[in-house]
Write an enzyme that holds these catalytic residues in place. Structure first.
Site, PDB file in Angstrom:
ATOM      1  N   GLU A 160       0.796  -1.334   0.074  1.00 31.90           N
ATOM      2  CA  GLU A 160      -0.003  -0.026  -0.118  1.00 31.90           C
ATOM      3  C   GLU A 160       0.687   1.352  -0.187  1.00 31.90           C
ATOM      4  O   GLU A 160       2.033   1.358   0.412  1.00 31.90           O
ATOM      5  CB  GLU A 160      -0.955   0.089   1.364  1.00 31.90           C
ATOM      6  CG  GLU A 160      -2.192  -0.913   1.081  1.00 31.90           C
ATOM      7  CD  GLU A 160      -2.909  -1.169   0.147  1.00 31.90           C
ATOM      8  OE1 GLU A 160      -3.569   0.005  -0.258  1.00 31.90           O
ATOM      9  OE2 GLU A 160      -2.867  -2.003  -0.851  1.00 31.90           O
ATOM     10  N   ARG A 305     -34.079  13.949 -17.782  1.00 28.31           N
ATOM     11  CA  ARG A 305     -33.948  13.799 -16.712  1.00 28.31           C
ATOM     12  C   ARG A 305     -34.119  12.084 -16.385  1.00 28.31           C
ATOM     13  O   ARG A 305     -34.468  11.572 -15.324  1.00 28.31           O
ATOM     14  CB  ARG A 305     -34.490  14.536 -15.561  1.00 28.31           C
ATOM     15  CG  ARG A 305     -34.123  15.791 -15.393  1.00 28.31           C
ATOM     16  CD  ARG A 305     -34.880  16.847 -14.564  1.00 28.31           C
ATOM     17  NE  ARG A 305     -35.422  16.200 -13.548  1.00 28.31           N
ATOM     18  CZ  ARG A 305     -36.624  16.502 -12.882  1.00 28.31           C
ATOM     19  NH1 ARG A 305     -37.228  17.433 -13.507  1.00 28.31           N
ATOM     20  NH2 ARG A 305     -37.109  15.834 -11.818  1.00 28.31           N
ATOM     21  N   HIS A 335     -38.657  25.180 -27.392  1.00 25.65           N
ATOM     22  CA  HIS A 335     -38.061  26.400 -26.633  1.00 25.65           C
ATOM     23  C   HIS A 335     -38.643  26.423 -25.266  1.00 25.65           C
ATOM     24  O   HIS A 335     -40.205  26.393 -25.254  1.00 25.65           O
ATOM     25  CB  HIS A 335     -38.467  27.675 -27.271  1.00 25.65           C
ATOM     26  CG  HIS A 335     -38.577  27.731 -28.924  1.00 25.65           C
ATOM     27  ND1 HIS A 335     -37.626  27.927 -29.663  1.00 25.65           N
ATOM     28  CD2 HIS A 335     -39.599  27.300 -29.653  1.00 25.65           C
ATOM     29  CE1 HIS A 335     -38.239  27.897 -31.069  1.00 25.65           C
ATOM     30  NE2 HIS A 335     -39.406  27.458 -31.073  1.00 25.65           N
ATOM     31  N   TYR A 359     -47.005  17.965 -10.831  1.00 23.86           N
ATOM     32  CA  TYR A 359     -46.763  17.860  -9.125  1.00 23.86           C
ATOM     33  C   TYR A 359     -47.612  18.625  -8.190  1.00 23.86           C
ATOM     34  O   TYR A 359     -47.787  19.685  -8.677  1.00 23.86           O
ATOM     35  CB  TYR A 359     -45.313  18.254  -8.982  1.00 23.86           C
ATOM     36  CG  TYR A 359     -44.860  17.671  -7.575  1.00 23.86           C
ATOM     37  CD1 TYR A 359     -45.023  16.535  -7.051  1.00 23.86           C
ATOM     38  CD2 TYR A 359     -44.352  18.866  -6.833  1.00 23.86           C
ATOM     39  CE1 TYR A 359     -44.441  16.242  -5.712  1.00 23.86           C
ATOM     40  CE2 TYR A 359     -43.985  18.458  -5.424  1.00 23.86           C
ATOM     41  CZ  TYR A 359     -43.970  17.359  -4.912  1.00 23.86           C
ATOM     42  OH  TYR A 359     -43.408  16.780  -3.836  1.00 23.86           O
TER      43      TYR A 359
HETATM   44  C1  UD1 Z   1      -7.592  -0.236  -1.944  1.00 24.72           C
HETATM   45  C2  UD1 Z   1      -6.340  -1.211  -1.882  1.00 24.72           C
HETATM   46  C3  UD1 Z   1      -5.526  -0.851  -2.780  1.00 24.72           C
HETATM   47  C4  UD1 Z   1      -6.040  -0.398  -4.275  1.00 24.72           C
HETATM   48  C5  UD1 Z   1      -7.047   0.265  -4.211  1.00 24.72           C
HETATM   49  C6  UD1 Z   1      -7.924   0.247  -5.707  1.00 24.72           C
HETATM   50  C7  UD1 Z   1      -6.400  -2.576   0.292  1.00 24.72           C
HETATM   51  C8  UD1 Z   1      -5.836  -2.434   1.301  1.00 24.72           C
HETATM   52  N1  UD1 Z   1      -5.983  -1.573  -0.686  1.00 24.72           N
HETATM   53  O1  UD1 Z   1      -7.219   0.815  -1.371  1.00 24.72           O
HETATM   54  O2  UD1 Z   1      -4.192  -1.750  -3.045  1.00 24.72           O
HETATM   55  O3  UD1 Z   1      -4.949  -0.012  -4.964  1.00 24.72           O
HETATM   56  O4  UD1 Z   1      -8.167  -0.105  -3.316  1.00 24.72           O
HETATM   57  O5  UD1 Z   1      -8.932   1.240  -6.007  1.00 24.72           O
HETATM   58  O6  UD1 Z   1      -7.280  -3.305  -0.075  1.00 24.72           O
HETATM   59  N2  UD1 Z   1     -13.889  -1.155   2.669  1.00 24.72           N
HETATM   60  C9  UD1 Z   1     -14.739  -2.027   3.547  1.00 24.72           C
HETATM   61  N3  UD1 Z   1     -14.293  -2.251   4.650  1.00 24.72           N
HETATM   62  C10 UD1 Z   1     -13.036  -1.540   5.460  1.00 24.72           C
HETATM   63  C11 UD1 Z   1     -12.344  -0.759   4.503  1.00 24.72           C
HETATM   64  C12 UD1 Z   1     -12.567  -0.733   3.076  1.00 24.72           C
HETATM   65  O7  UD1 Z   1     -15.862  -2.455   3.121  1.00 24.72           O
HETATM   66  O8  UD1 Z   1     -13.032  -1.864   6.452  1.00 24.72           O
HETATM   67  C13 UD1 Z   1     -14.450  -0.894   1.331  1.00 24.72           C
HETATM   68  C14 UD1 Z   1     -14.304   0.656   1.056  1.00 24.72           C
HETATM   69  O9  UD1 Z   1     -15.894   0.965   1.123  1.00 24.72           O
HETATM   70  C15 UD1 Z   1     -14.114   0.418  -0.518  1.00 24.72           C
HETATM   71  C16 UD1 Z   1     -13.025  -0.595  -0.594  1.00 24.72           C
HETATM   72  O10 UD1 Z   1     -13.245  -1.281   0.391  1.00 24.72           O
HETATM   73  O11 UD1 Z   1     -15.207   0.510  -1.489  1.00 24.72           O
HETATM   74  C17 UD1 Z   1     -11.594   0.168  -0.600  1.00 24.72           C
HETATM   75  O12 UD1 Z   1     -11.339   0.719   0.541  1.00 24.72           O
HETATM   76  P1  UD1 Z   1     -10.637   2.318   0.404  1.00 24.72           P
HETATM   77  O13 UD1 Z   1     -10.308   2.616   1.793  1.00 24.72           O
HETATM   78  O14 UD1 Z   1     -11.106   2.999  -0.621  1.00 24.72           O
HETATM   79  O15 UD1 Z   1      -9.143   1.392  -0.012  1.00 24.72           O
HETATM   80  P2  UD1 Z   1      -7.954   2.159  -1.048  1.00 24.72           P
HETATM   81  O16 UD1 Z   1      -7.160   3.026  -0.265  1.00 24.72           O
HETATM   82  O17 UD1 Z   1      -8.630   2.707  -2.302  1.00 24.72           O
END
Ligand code: UD1
Ligand code: CA
Length: 435
Positions: A160, A305, A335, A359
């Site tokens: 990361e 929409r 128009h 509405y």
């Molecule tokens: C993550 C990846 C990273 C990748 C990137 C791509 C990890 C540790 N990192 O980073 O390697 O390049 O996505 O977009 O996986 N989420 C949960 N629960 C948690 C944490 C996160 O459901 O506890 C979900 C979030 O809602 C999100 C997704 O996981 O949809 C990714 O989490 P986010 O914090 O955005 O990770 P990145 O830092 O983007």
């Protein structure tokens, strides 16, 4: 036998970088939540693919949205957001006994296409992989997990951004957050992940190293189109993803024979179908599902929409707003008009400044009006729903229509014109006299 496929979509994160009270996955592009774009791309793989969404932050709101719009999608709750690996672990009970492939995606990557998911699965199966991670290359990889490969090119692990050394940060191949797993082989990883990293989280990305340590075959499928992989972490990412989604659709419309004069001021939801030889003029914004037949002219400065159908050769002109409007062939709405919740026939002419009042703000009800073929509505009229204007009827300008109108009738509902002869002259003479 074809392998069964299930998908886990991660959507429990807070989305701190969005600086919003709304859960990140409910932020919208073209009036549709990020999560919804991801679910639809997965569902288009096959109706049989079951999706499980991991909810957590704003769980109630996300669940309500899903119950309303995606009854067939399952959810699982991640009470505390302890990381992406921990999020996937919450889906384990729902997958007990499952023996097929699991696709994992993030709910904040709305540009992913069904085609790319298909390619990932194909690559995974053809190469007998146990765990395939979709990667891509970014000129500016900031924020993404970096792909670490061995000298032989094998994927060893993902690091990361926050844990990366300066030299690792130089790597431009990144983790897209989309994976294909041989579930029976990899599921054990989720009970063995550790959180010894800079964020104290259980990283999903650590399954790569786990899989290698446990003699599983790990491969990377490099997606050549990095635009699809834009994850949304901030408002600025949201803007980028919106632009990509729009430009991608404009290109495909032009390929199919639609004229678009200005890609920088034309916005059309990918869910809108437009047929050949239609022309879209600048400053047009179209969201939602719409069907525009061939030979139509839309804009400049038109706003659709959703839920609109426009028949062949019809014209929707400047400062016209349409919502849930079904318009048949060769009809002109040229128009300054609002048409909401209306069914309009062919060869209808709707004069400038016409409003369909659909509405009732007290009852909160929306009602439908019907305008038959050949009707002419004079400028500045108000059509108060629900009314029916029958074939070839004629509405005089500035009329407020509250009752149905018979075929071939002229209807007029305005104060009759009154003329006072010499009124101005008399006024002026009076002023002269007084002074
Ligand atoms: C993550 C990846 C990273 C990748 C990137 C791509 C990890 C540790 N990192 O980073 O390697 O390049 O996505 O977009 O996986 N989420 C949960 N629960 C948690 C944490 C996160 O459901 O506890 C979900 C979030 O809602 C999100 C997704 O996981 O949809 C990714 O989490 P986010 O914090 O955005 O990770 P990145 O830092 O983007
Ligand atoms: Ca992200």
């Amino acid at each position: 036998m074809e392998k069964e496929v299930k998908a886990i979509i991660l959507g429990a994160g807070k989305g701190t970088r969005m600086k919003s009270t709304k859960p990140k996955v409910l932020h919208e592009i073209f009036a549709k939540p990020l999560l919804s774009w991801v679910i639809d791309s997965i569902s288009a793989l096959s109706k049989k693919v079951e999706s499980i969404v991991v909810i957590g932050h704003g769980a109630h709101e996300v669940e309500e949205y899903l119950n309303h719009n995606y009854k067939y999608v399952k959810t699982t709750l991640q009470k505390e957001q302890l990381g992406t690996g921990h999020a996937v672990a919450q889906a384990l009970p729902l997958l007990a006994g499952f023996r097929g492939l699991v696709i994992i995606t993030c709910g904040d990557t709305p540009l992913i296409t069904t085609q790319s998911l298909k390619s990932l699965i194909k690559y995974h199966l053809e190469h007998n992989s146990d765990l395939t991670v979709m990667t891509t290359v970014f000129d500016n990889p900031f924020g993404y997990g970096r792909i670490i490969r061995s000298a032989k090119g094998e994927i060893i692990k993902i690091v990361e951004e926050k844990d990366a050394s300066e030299s690792t940060k130089e790597i431009k191949e990144v983790n897209t957050g989309i994976y294909c797993l041989e579930w029976t082989k990899i599921k054990k990883a989720f009970t063995e992940l550790k959180n010894n990293n800079s964020q104290g989280e259980y990283y999903l990305t650590d399954i790569i190293k786990w899989a290698r340590d446990n003699s599983c075959r790990v491969l990377g499928y490099k997606n050549p189109d990095n635009r699809e992989m834009q994850g949304i972490n901030s408002r600025s990412d949201l803007e980028k993803a919106f632009q990509v989604m729009n430009q991608r659709h404009l290109d495909s419309l032009m390929d199919k024979g639609v004229t678009i004069y200005d890609r920088n001021s034309t916005y059309i939801s990918p869910e809108t179908i437009i047929c050949e030889d239609s022309v879209i003029f600048p400053n047009t914004y179209i969201e939602g599902r719409n069907y525009i037949s061939s030979g139509c002219k839309i804009g400049p400065m038109a706003h659709l929409r959703g839920n609109c159908e426009i028949g062949e050769g019809s014209k929707i002109g400047n400062f016209v707003e349409l919502k849930n409007a079904k318009i048949a062939k060769k009809t002109n709405v040229c128009h300054l008009t609002y048409v909401g919740d209306a069914k309009i026939g062919s060869c209808v002419n709707i004069g400038a400044g016409t409003i369909f009042a659909n509405y009732n703000s007290i009852t909160k009800e929306k009602k439908l009006s019907t305008v038959a073929d050949g009707v002419s509505i004079g400028s500045n009229s108000v059509i108060v729903a629900p009314v029916e204007l029958k074939e070839d009827s004629f509405v005089a300008a500035l009329s407020c229509i509250t009752k149905d109108v018979e075929a071939d009738s002229l209807v007029m509902n305005r104060v009759p014109q009154k003329e006072i002869k010499n009124w101005v002259k008399n006024k002026k003479e009076k002023i002269d006299y007084e002074s």
